[in-house]
Design an enzyme around this catalytic site. Structure first.
Site, PDB file in Angstrom:
ATOM      1  N   LYS A   1       5.177   8.371 -21.601  1.00 51.14           N
ATOM      2  CA  LYS A   1       3.609   8.633 -21.791  1.00 51.14           C
ATOM      3  C   LYS A   1       2.995   9.711 -20.975  1.00 51.14           C
ATOM      4  O   LYS A   1       2.399  10.702 -21.333  1.00 51.14           O
ATOM      5  CB  LYS A   1       2.873   7.393 -21.842  1.00 51.14           C
ATOM      6  CG  LYS A   1       3.455   6.180 -22.816  1.00 51.14           C
ATOM      7  CD  LYS A   1       2.656   5.071 -22.773  1.00 51.14           C
ATOM      8  CE  LYS A   1       2.459   4.362 -21.387  1.00 51.14           C
ATOM      9  NZ  LYS A   1       3.827   3.665 -21.051  1.00 51.14           N
TER      10      LYS A   1
ATOM     11  N   ARG B   1      12.848   7.302 -10.792  1.00 49.92           N
ATOM     12  CA  ARG B   1      11.455   7.985 -11.187  1.00 49.92           C
ATOM     13  C   ARG B   1      11.164   8.455  -9.535  1.00 49.92           C
ATOM     14  O   ARG B   1      10.751   7.421  -8.935  1.00 49.92           O
ATOM     15  CB  ARG B   1      10.559   7.289 -12.040  1.00 49.92           C
ATOM     16  CG  ARG B   1       9.208   7.846 -11.994  1.00 49.92           C
ATOM     17  CD  ARG B   1       8.851   7.612 -13.197  1.00 49.92           C
ATOM     18  NE  ARG B   1       8.082   6.154 -13.106  1.00 49.92           N
ATOM     19  CZ  ARG B   1       7.280   5.485 -14.198  1.00 49.92           C
ATOM     20  NH1 ARG B   1       6.873   6.480 -14.991  1.00 49.92           N
ATOM     21  NH2 ARG B   1       6.745   4.505 -13.985  1.00 49.92           N
TER      22      ARG B   1
ATOM     23  N   ARG C   1       6.811   4.851  -7.115  1.00 49.93           N
ATOM     24  CA  ARG C   1       5.692   3.883  -7.101  1.00 49.93           C
ATOM     25  C   ARG C   1       6.041   2.690  -6.482  1.00 49.93           C
ATOM     26  O   ARG C   1       7.384   2.174  -6.812  1.00 49.93           O
ATOM     27  CB  ARG C   1       5.386   3.983  -8.632  1.00 49.93           C
ATOM     28  CG  ARG C   1       4.622   4.767  -9.193  1.00 49.93           C
ATOM     29  CD  ARG C   1       4.313   4.896 -10.525  1.00 49.93           C
ATOM     30  NE  ARG C   1       4.183   3.733 -11.177  1.00 49.93           N
ATOM     31  CZ  ARG C   1       3.887   3.626 -12.507  1.00 49.93           C
ATOM     32  NH1 ARG C   1       3.392   4.608 -13.175  1.00 49.93           N
ATOM     33  NH2 ARG C   1       3.576   2.508 -13.123  1.00 49.93           N
TER      34      ARG C   1
ATOM     35  N   ARG D   1       6.732  -5.903 -16.098  1.00 48.98           N
ATOM     36  CA  ARG D   1       5.963  -5.003 -16.664  1.00 48.98           C
ATOM     37  C   ARG D   1       6.512  -4.816 -18.177  1.00 48.98           C
ATOM     38  O   ARG D   1       5.856  -4.864 -19.256  1.00 48.98           O
ATOM     39  CB  ARG D   1       6.124  -3.573 -16.310  1.00 48.98           C
ATOM     40  CG  ARG D   1       5.066  -3.423 -14.979  1.00 48.98           C
ATOM     41  CD  ARG D   1       5.995  -2.628 -13.896  1.00 48.98           C
ATOM     42  NE  ARG D   1       5.578  -1.099 -14.415  1.00 48.98           N
ATOM     43  CZ  ARG D   1       6.160  -0.047 -14.038  1.00 48.98           C
ATOM     44  NH1 ARG D   1       7.315  -0.074 -13.092  1.00 48.98           N
ATOM     45  NH2 ARG D   1       6.097   1.111 -14.300  1.00 48.98           N
TER      46      ARG D   1
END
Ligand code: AMP
Length: 216
Positions: free
Chosen positions: A14, A127, A161, A172
């Site tokens: 996203k 990531r 993160r 999540r």
């Protein structure tokens, strides 16, 4: 005006697509995740309050995120908004509808980005993000350049993160299926929903999204 929501599980892409749309179409990206991370980094009372919830992978209260969106909508002008990571609950979706109504604006499209869970885990654990501009990298598909400089801003610091680990990711994903995925039916019923395959390359997914938007 073009106002659209990018809907999908964590790691669906996203943020990456929202940035491309913001650049390509001059839309304003509103990412509640980024806003909350900024609040955390600033050490504000609200930032301190949400830190633990975010690290665990649970959702922050509706009240906080709706407040953040309300502030940004009031402060922004431009040809439209891309909502990235918002709304995540039915209460947030209702609140967004009411806010847009009040501004005399409409929601044009909700684009669901479909990616299977296995790919999400692989994407998220690989990531990293440029600490300066937020450009997203992936060790496997879009590695940080060999010279160690961000392709977008030339920055040399990259971070992972705190919630991009397997345990938070499990929470999540559960939050997504339990609290956010009902929005797929909600927006389908409103005639706003379009779905794209989020598994392909960044450019292919961007083309699929452009196809939805340009079809009107
Ligand atoms: P994201 O960057 O969108 O993956 O969001 C990171 C974390 O911020 C989430 O796991 C939640 O803890 C929190 N968060 C972001 N957006 C929302 C939202 N719309 N509602 C509740 N919590 C949110």
């Amino acid at each position: 005006m073009t106002n659209l929501i990018l809907l999908g599980p964590p790691g669906a892409g996203k943020g990456t697509q929202a940035r491309l749309l913001a650049e390509g179409r001059g839309l304003t990206q509103l990412s509640t995740g980024d806003m909350l991370r900024e609040a955390r980094a600033s050490g504000s009372p609200m930032g301190r309050k949400v830190a633990e919830v975010m690290d665990r992978g649970d959702l922050v209260t509706d009240e906080i995120v709706i407040g953040l969106i309300e502030e940004r909508l009031a402060a922004s002008t431009g040809p439209g908004f891309i909502f990235d990571g918002f709304p995540r609950t039915l209460a947030q979706a209702d609140a967004l509808g009411a806010l847009l109504d009040r501004m005399g604006q409409t929601l044009d499209a909700v684009i669901e980005m479909r990616v299977d869970d296995e790919a999400l885990v692989a994407r998220i654990t690989a990531r990293s993000t440029c600490a300066t501009c937020g450009e997203v990298y992936n060790d496997l598909t879009k590695p940080i350049p060999a010279d160690g400089r961000c392709v977008r801003c030339g920055g040399t610091e990259f971070s992972r993160r705190a919630d991009d680990n397997e345990s938070s990711l499990r929470t999540r994903l559960l939050a997504y299926y339990k609290q956010t995925s009902p929005l797929i039916g909600y927006y389908h019923a409103k005639g706003k929903l379009a779905s794209v395959d989020g598994l392909g390359e960044i450019g292919a997914v961007a083309s699929a999204i452009a196809g939805v938007l340009d079809k009107g």
